[in-house]
Scaffold this active site. Structure first.
Site, PDB file in Angstrom:
ATOM      1  N   SER A  20       5.980 -31.015   5.258  1.00  0.00           N
ATOM      2  CA  SER A  20       6.428 -32.309   4.721  1.00  0.00           C
ATOM      3  C   SER A  20       7.210 -32.140   3.428  1.00  0.00           C
ATOM      4  O   SER A  20       6.717 -31.530   2.480  1.00  0.00           O
ATOM      5  CB  SER A  20       5.225 -33.205   4.404  1.00  0.00           C
ATOM      6  OG  SER A  20       4.572 -33.583   5.573  1.00  0.00           O
TER       7      SER A  20
ATOM      8  N   HIS B  24       9.696 -35.683   8.598  1.00  0.00           N
ATOM      9  CA  HIS B  24       9.809 -34.559   9.528  1.00  0.00           C
ATOM     10  C   HIS B  24      10.933 -34.926  10.489  1.00  0.00           C
ATOM     11  O   HIS B  24      10.787 -35.853  11.270  1.00  0.00           O
ATOM     12  CB  HIS B  24       8.534 -34.397  10.350  1.00  0.00           C
ATOM     13  CG  HIS B  24       7.348 -33.925   9.566  1.00  0.00           C
ATOM     14  ND1 HIS B  24       6.971 -32.620   9.507  1.00  0.00           N
ATOM     15  CD2 HIS B  24       6.464 -34.594   8.816  1.00  0.00           C
ATOM     16  CE1 HIS B  24       5.895 -32.498   8.744  1.00  0.00           C
ATOM     17  NE2 HIS B  24       5.570 -33.690   8.309  1.00  0.00           N
TER      18      HIS B  24
ATOM     19  N   HIS C 157       1.683 -32.456  15.008  1.00  0.00           N
ATOM     20  CA  HIS C 157       0.330 -32.494  14.446  1.00  0.00           C
ATOM     21  C   HIS C 157      -0.649 -33.045  15.481  1.00  0.00           C
ATOM     22  O   HIS C 157      -0.300 -33.903  16.288  1.00  0.00           O
ATOM     23  CB  HIS C 157       0.276 -33.418  13.218  1.00  0.00           C
ATOM     24  CG  HIS C 157       1.217 -33.054  12.119  1.00  0.00           C
ATOM     25  ND1 HIS C 157       2.529 -33.458  12.098  1.00  0.00           N
ATOM     26  CD2 HIS C 157       1.033 -32.304  10.998  1.00  0.00           C
ATOM     27  CE1 HIS C 157       3.115 -32.991  11.009  1.00  0.00           C
ATOM     28  NE2 HIS C 157       2.241 -32.286  10.330  1.00  0.00           N
TER      29      HIS C 157
ATOM     30  N   TYR D  99      -3.031 -35.028  14.775  1.00  0.00           N
ATOM     31  CA  TYR D  99      -3.315 -36.446  14.488  1.00  0.00           C
ATOM     32  C   TYR D  99      -2.306 -37.397  15.107  1.00  0.00           C
ATOM     33  O   TYR D  99      -2.547 -38.597  15.206  1.00  0.00           O
ATOM     34  CB  TYR D  99      -3.445 -36.707  12.978  1.00  0.00           C
ATOM     35  CG  TYR D  99      -2.193 -36.467  12.152  1.00  0.00           C
ATOM     36  CD1 TYR D  99      -1.104 -37.322  12.229  1.00  0.00           C
ATOM     37  CD2 TYR D  99      -2.115 -35.385  11.293  1.00  0.00           C
ATOM     38  CE1 TYR D  99       0.035 -37.096  11.474  1.00  0.00           C
ATOM     39  CE2 TYR D  99      -0.985 -35.154  10.530  1.00  0.00           C
ATOM     40  CZ  TYR D  99       0.090 -36.014  10.631  1.00  0.00           C
ATOM     41  OH  TYR D  99       1.211 -35.787   9.889  1.00  0.00           O
ATOM     42  N   GLU D 100      -1.152 -36.856  15.539  1.00  0.00           N
ATOM     43  CA  GLU D 100      -0.174 -37.719  16.209  1.00  0.00           C
ATOM     44  C   GLU D 100      -0.632 -38.087  17.622  1.00  0.00           C
ATOM     45  O   GLU D 100      -0.018 -38.930  18.268  1.00  0.00           O
ATOM     46  CB  GLU D 100       1.180 -37.011  16.287  1.00  0.00           C
ATOM     47  CG  GLU D 100       1.831 -36.803  14.931  1.00  0.00           C
ATOM     48  CD  GLU D 100       3.076 -35.933  15.032  1.00  0.00           C
ATOM     49  OE1 GLU D 100       4.148 -36.476  15.335  1.00  0.00           O
ATOM     50  OE2 GLU D 100       2.960 -34.710  14.821  1.00  0.00           O
TER      51      GLU D 100
ATOM     52  N   ALA E 132       2.452 -29.146   3.139  1.00  0.00           N
ATOM     53  CA  ALA E 132       2.014 -29.945   1.999  1.00  0.00           C
ATOM     54  C   ALA E 132       0.492 -29.979   2.068  1.00  0.00           C
ATOM     55  O   ALA E 132      -0.078 -29.976   3.162  1.00  0.00           O
ATOM     56  CB  ALA E 132       2.568 -31.351   2.110  1.00  0.00           C
TER      57      ALA E 132
ATOM     58  N   MET F 252      -3.471 -31.003   6.996  1.00  0.00           N
ATOM     59  CA  MET F 252      -3.641 -31.435   8.391  1.00  0.00           C
ATOM     60  C   MET F 252      -2.783 -30.630   9.370  1.00  0.00           C
ATOM     61  O   MET F 252      -2.450 -31.121  10.443  1.00  0.00           O
ATOM     62  CB  MET F 252      -3.292 -32.920   8.512  1.00  0.00           C
ATOM     63  CG  MET F 252      -4.085 -33.835   7.585  1.00  0.00           C
ATOM     64  SD  MET F 252      -3.479 -35.520   7.657  1.00  0.00           S
ATOM     65  CE  MET F 252      -4.263 -36.234   6.214  1.00  0.00           C
ATOM     66  N   SER F 253      -2.407 -29.423   8.988  1.00  0.00           N
ATOM     67  CA  SER F 253      -1.553 -28.619   9.879  1.00  0.00           C
ATOM     68  C   SER F 253      -1.918 -27.150   9.729  1.00  0.00           C
ATOM     69  O   SER F 253      -3.026 -26.815   9.344  1.00  0.00           O
ATOM     70  CB  SER F 253      -0.086 -28.841   9.500  1.00  0.00           C
ATOM     71  OG  SER F 253       0.169 -28.322   8.197  1.00  0.00           O
TER      72      SER F 253
ATOM     73  N   ASN G 207      -0.490 -33.339  -3.988  1.00  0.00           N
ATOM     74  CA  ASN G 207      -1.381 -34.312  -4.630  1.00  0.00           C
ATOM     75  C   ASN G 207      -2.702 -33.631  -4.863  1.00  0.00           C
ATOM     76  O   ASN G 207      -2.999 -32.628  -4.228  1.00  0.00           O
ATOM     77  CB  ASN G 207      -1.592 -35.533  -3.707  1.00  0.00           C
ATOM     78  CG  ASN G 207      -2.150 -35.132  -2.359  1.00  0.00           C
ATOM     79  OD1 ASN G 207      -1.418 -34.694  -1.466  1.00  0.00           O
ATOM     80  ND2 ASN G 207      -3.459 -35.242  -2.205  1.00  0.00           N
TER      81      ASN G 207
ATOM     82  N   HIS H 169       1.089 -41.334   1.046  1.00  0.00           N
ATOM     83  CA  HIS H 169       1.985 -40.410   1.759  1.00  0.00           C
ATOM     84  C   HIS H 169       3.352 -40.305   1.081  1.00  0.00           C
ATOM     85  O   HIS H 169       3.961 -39.240   1.075  1.00  0.00           O
ATOM     86  CB  HIS H 169       2.140 -40.843   3.226  1.00  0.00           C
ATOM     87  CG  HIS H 169       2.983 -39.910   4.052  1.00  0.00           C
ATOM     88  ND1 HIS H 169       2.690 -38.555   4.178  1.00  0.00           N
ATOM     89  CD2 HIS H 169       4.105 -40.116   4.763  1.00  0.00           C
ATOM     90  CE1 HIS H 169       3.608 -37.985   4.943  1.00  0.00           C
ATOM     91  NE2 HIS H 169       4.480 -38.899   5.308  1.00  0.00           N
TER      92      HIS H 169
HETATM   93  N1  HPA Z   1      -5.378 -34.091   2.467  1.00  0.00           N
HETATM   94  C1  HPA Z   1      -4.987 -33.658   3.678  1.00  0.00           C
HETATM   95  N2  HPA Z   1      -3.749 -33.352   3.971  1.00  0.00           N
HETATM   96  C2  HPA Z   1      -2.827 -33.459   3.007  1.00  0.00           C
HETATM   97  C3  HPA Z   1      -3.153 -33.896   1.729  1.00  0.00           C
HETATM   98  C4  HPA Z   1      -4.502 -34.227   1.435  1.00  0.00           C
HETATM   99  O1  HPA Z   1      -4.865 -34.618   0.313  1.00  0.00           O
HETATM  100  N3  HPA Z   1      -1.996 -33.903   0.997  1.00  0.00           N
HETATM  101  C5  HPA Z   1      -1.011 -33.467   1.814  1.00  0.00           C
HETATM  102  N4  HPA Z   1      -1.509 -33.199   3.039  1.00  0.00           N
END
Ligand code: HPA
Length: 276
Positions: free
Chosen positions: A34, A65, A87, A89-90, A117, A215-216, A239, A251
């Site tokens: 990302s 993306h 991903h 989660y998609e 990310a 998440m990847s 973050n 996001h």
């Molecule tokens: N958690 C999970 N996935 C992420 C985060 C997070 O804080 N930041 C970017 N991808």
């Protein structure tokens, strides 16, 4: 034909298409996370393929993306870069998530750079930090290798003692030093998402030794190891994870932090590719 044979047949077809279209086997494939997609725009003699053109690839859906495979020269080296990934989660199954990695291995690409990310769990980390992934917490990730083994790619039970290449890690350290970039080293934990974690999830992951969460990456590294690729992983802390700061996660912020770090990130990757 059973499902596994069909899947392998599809991988062969995809690899054949890529070879015909691109005309060379890249020495490394890079998965851009990302906000990190800009690296693909730096390639010379780019051949840009939308995922919808590539047989067997699904369509990317996440904001930030773009869903393109760009092949070209990075400082004279033949590489390919995924702008956007799939991903879990998609709603994709894990087989779809790792299809590109398996297609790259089938094409004959020996090396993989995985980027992402992530949220910072380690309290000494800051937004904008880059982290070399030393090891992974895979336990919360449904294995992408579940189901009948594709013996053409790898073994049923395979070693994960060194999922990330020590040799590549050393290259990354040198590359960071040369570019004057501070490079953290730590443990990446997988979380399924798409919800960000709760503060208690993060405390738990910290107890387990995680430095960052995302998440990847883990599914792709598992599939690449299965197929015998040499791998390096770089995380960009976009973050601080839930509960570390006293504010909700967003996001947009994740995307913006990725973009802000893009220059240093690209420099680091260039140094690594040059040393491979
Ligand atoms: N958690 C999970 N996935 C992420 C985060 C997070 O804080 N930041 C970017 N991808």
């Amino acid at each position: 034909m059973d499902d596994t044979s069909r899947r392998y047949y599809q991988l062969r077809e995809t690899a054949h298409y890529l070879q015909q279209t691109v005309g060379y086997i890249p020495k490394v494939a890079i998965i851009l996370g990302s906000g990190l997609g800009a690296l693909a725009d730096m390639l010379e003699f780019p051949i840009s393929l939308s995922y919808s053109e590539i047989p067997g690839f699904a369509a990317a859906t996440v904001q930030g993306h773009s869903g393109r495979l760009v092949c070209g020269l990075l400082d004279g080296e033949e590489i390919c870069a995924m702008q956007g990934r799939f991903h879990y989660y998609e709603g994709h199954d894990m087989a779809t998530v790792v299809f590109p990695v398996q297609a790259f291995a089938t094409w004959g690409i020996p090396n993989l750079i995985v980027t992402n990310a992530c949220g910072g769990i380690n309290l000494t980390y800051k937004v904008g930090d880059l982290m070399l992934i030393r090891d992974l917490i895979t336990l919360f990730c449904p294995s992408p290798m579940r189901g009948e083994n594709m013996a053409e790619l790898g073994e049923r039970f395979f070693d994960m003692t060194t999922p990330l290449s020590e040799e590549f890690m050393e290259m990354a350290r040198h590359s960071a030093l040369e570019a004057g970039i501070t490079l953290r080293e730590g443990i990446y934990a997988y979380a399924q998402g798409p919800h960000f974690e709760t503060p208690v999830d993060i405390r738990l992951l910290r107890l387990l030794g995680a430095d960052v969460v995302g998440m990847s990456t883990v599914p792709e590294i598992i599939a690449a190891r299965h197929a015998g690729m040499q791998i390096i992983g770089i995380s960009s802390v976009t973050n601080m994870a839930a509960g570390v700061m006293n504010k909700p996660l967003d996001h947009q912020e994740v995307l913006q932090a990725g973009i802000d770090g893009a220059e240093r990130f690209a420099q680091l990757i260039r140094g690594i590719v040059a040393r491979m």
